[in-house]
Design an enzyme around this catalytic site. Sequence first.
Site, short mmCIF file in Angstrom:
data_model
loop_
_atom_site.label_atom_id
_atom_site.label_comp_id
_atom_site.label_asym_id
_atom_site.label_seq_id
_atom_site.Cartn_x
_atom_site.Cartn_y
_atom_site.Cartn_z
N MET A 299 -15.05 44.28 7.80
CA MET A 299 -16.18 43.77 8.59
C MET A 299 -15.72 43.13 9.89
SD MET A 299 -18.95 42.21 5.98
CE MET A 299 -18.12 41.85 4.46
N ASP B 64 -5.21 38.34 13.20
CA ASP B 64 -5.05 38.80 11.81
C ASP B 64 -3.60 38.66 11.40
OD1 ASP B 64 -5.02 40.60 9.40
OD2 ASP B 64 -7.05 41.08 10.10
N ASP C 65 -1.68 33.95 10.72
CA ASP C 65 -1.97 33.69 9.31
C ASP C 65 -2.86 32.45 9.32
OD1 ASP C 65 -2.07 32.79 6.71
OD2 ASP C 65 0.04 33.21 6.29
N TYR D 253 -12.67 32.26 -5.77
CA TYR D 253 -13.49 32.81 -4.68
C TYR D 253 -14.76 31.98 -4.51
CZ TYR D 253 -15.57 36.39 -1.66
OH TYR D 253 -16.12 37.06 -0.59
N LYS E 144 -15.80 29.71 -1.22
CA LYS E 144 -16.96 30.06 -0.40
C LYS E 144 -18.04 28.97 -0.44
CE LYS E 144 -15.49 34.06 1.18
NZ LYS E 144 -15.17 34.24 2.59
N VAL F 41 -20.70 44.72 0.34
CA VAL F 41 -20.47 45.60 1.49
C VAL F 41 -19.21 46.42 1.18
CG1 VAL F 41 -20.08 45.73 3.98
CG2 VAL F 41 -21.41 43.84 3.03
N THR G 8 -16.10 47.56 1.68
CA THR G 8 -14.82 47.46 2.40
C THR G 8 -13.68 47.48 1.38
OG1 THR G 8 -14.69 45.08 2.24
CG2 THR G 8 -15.91 45.95 4.12
P1 NAD Z 1 -11.20 43.22 4.11
O1 NAD Z 1 -10.27 43.03 2.98
O2 NAD Z 1 -11.66 44.59 4.44
O3 NAD Z 1 -10.59 42.57 5.45
C1 NAD Z 1 -10.07 41.26 5.45
C2 NAD Z 1 -9.19 41.06 6.66
O4 NAD Z 1 -8.68 39.71 6.58
C3 NAD Z 1 -7.97 42.00 6.69
O5 NAD Z 1 -7.82 42.55 7.99
C4 NAD Z 1 -6.81 41.10 6.34
O6 NAD Z 1 -5.57 41.48 6.92
C5 NAD Z 1 -7.30 39.75 6.89
N1 NAD Z 1 -6.60 38.62 6.28
C6 NAD Z 1 -6.35 38.41 4.96
N2 NAD Z 1 -5.62 37.29 4.81
C7 NAD Z 1 -5.43 36.77 6.06
C8 NAD Z 1 -4.73 35.63 6.55
N3 NAD Z 1 -4.08 34.79 5.72
N4 NAD Z 1 -4.73 35.40 7.87
C9 NAD Z 1 -5.37 36.25 8.73
N5 NAD Z 1 -6.02 37.36 8.32
C10 NAD Z 1 -6.04 37.62 6.99
O7 NAD Z 1 -12.44 42.26 3.77
P2 NAD Z 1 -13.99 42.31 4.21
O8 NAD Z 1 -14.78 42.86 3.10
O9 NAD Z 1 -14.12 42.87 5.57
O10 NAD Z 1 -14.28 40.74 4.20
C11 NAD Z 1 -14.46 39.97 5.37
C12 NAD Z 1 -15.08 38.64 4.95
O11 NAD Z 1 -16.35 38.87 4.32
C13 NAD Z 1 -14.23 37.86 3.93
O12 NAD Z 1 -14.28 36.49 4.23
C14 NAD Z 1 -14.96 38.14 2.62
O13 NAD Z 1 -14.74 37.12 1.66
C15 NAD Z 1 -16.40 38.20 3.09
N6 NAD Z 1 -17.30 38.91 2.19
C16 NAD Z 1 -17.09 40.22 1.86
C17 NAD Z 1 -17.99 40.87 1.01
C18 NAD Z 1 -17.84 42.33 0.64
O14 NAD Z 1 -18.60 42.80 -0.23
N7 NAD Z 1 -16.94 43.08 1.24
C19 NAD Z 1 -19.09 40.17 0.52
C20 NAD Z 1 -19.28 38.84 0.87
C21 NAD Z 1 -18.38 38.21 1.72
#
Ligand code: NAD
Length: 260
Positions: free
Chosen positions: A20, A39, A63, A154, A158, A187, A189
Amino acid sequence: MSESMTYPGVVLVTGGAAGMGAHHARTLAARGSHVCIADVSDSSAVVDDIVSAGGSASAHLLDVTDAEAWVRVVDEIRTTRGELGGLVNNAGISRRLEFMDTPNDIWELTMKINLFGPFYGMKAVAPLMRESGGGSIVNISSIAGQIGYFSPAYSSSKWGLTGLSKSAAGNFAQWGIRVNSVHPGLVGTALLGGANDFVAASLKSVPFGRMGTLDEITEAVLFLLSNSSTYTTGTELTVDGGLVSNGLYHRIIAETGELS
Ligand code: NAD
């Protein structure tokens, strides 16, 4: 989308190398912002895509658990761009583990990335945002930060982020900095990678009967960054197809097929 909608000139998106965050970055750049993509993974492919499409972006290795690295990244932005009007605390991890199955190191890592990271980030960006005349911070929480979710690390991280957003909103209002949280439902991903049975079962509790799209989450985030939400701070924007508000009875009625 209103044609008069505008976005900050410079926006920092964490976790923008994939998922996302990458979509938020691409869309913001397409609408005229310079996007600083931070990232722990290499985000140069997303930056190259944006630049090839005529947009403006830069890659920053970060990080989010490292408070000093946050200060370095904000210094880079101050030096190269001179301003910062938006921050999307999007980086996050999820391990679907029930309480007694959660190792202490996973608990600590999840809290550090999902909750400590946004705290360090908001502290690092606030002075530059203040000097820039104010700004908007969007913290990506989850529906797991609004309901009892089975995975304690988690869910706690959150819920913590939901509260941290409200606390910061109160503190930062004096500087014209708004802080809000977005709560996506499911979502598709990498974060959900391999959890096909879990996702299929979860969708039975979603009144819309499907996952959210990247665009649907991005539009919510961009609304909160934009000039269309200038009186909105300290609030939660849930983008979940009705799961939190109606998931329970949606499922009950679907399973029983009768109301009496
Ligand atoms: P994703 O795993 O596709 O991408 C996460 C990104 O965060 C990656 O590029 C990763 O390298 C980066 N990352 C991880 N640890 C890191 C760190 N220590 N420092 C910097 N970057 C770091 O995840 P996503 O689904 O795109 O999720 C994005 C956000 O949305 C997250 O906070 C997740 O909790 C939240 N979210 C996702 C969903 C879902 O269904 N996918 C639902 C609710 C909330």
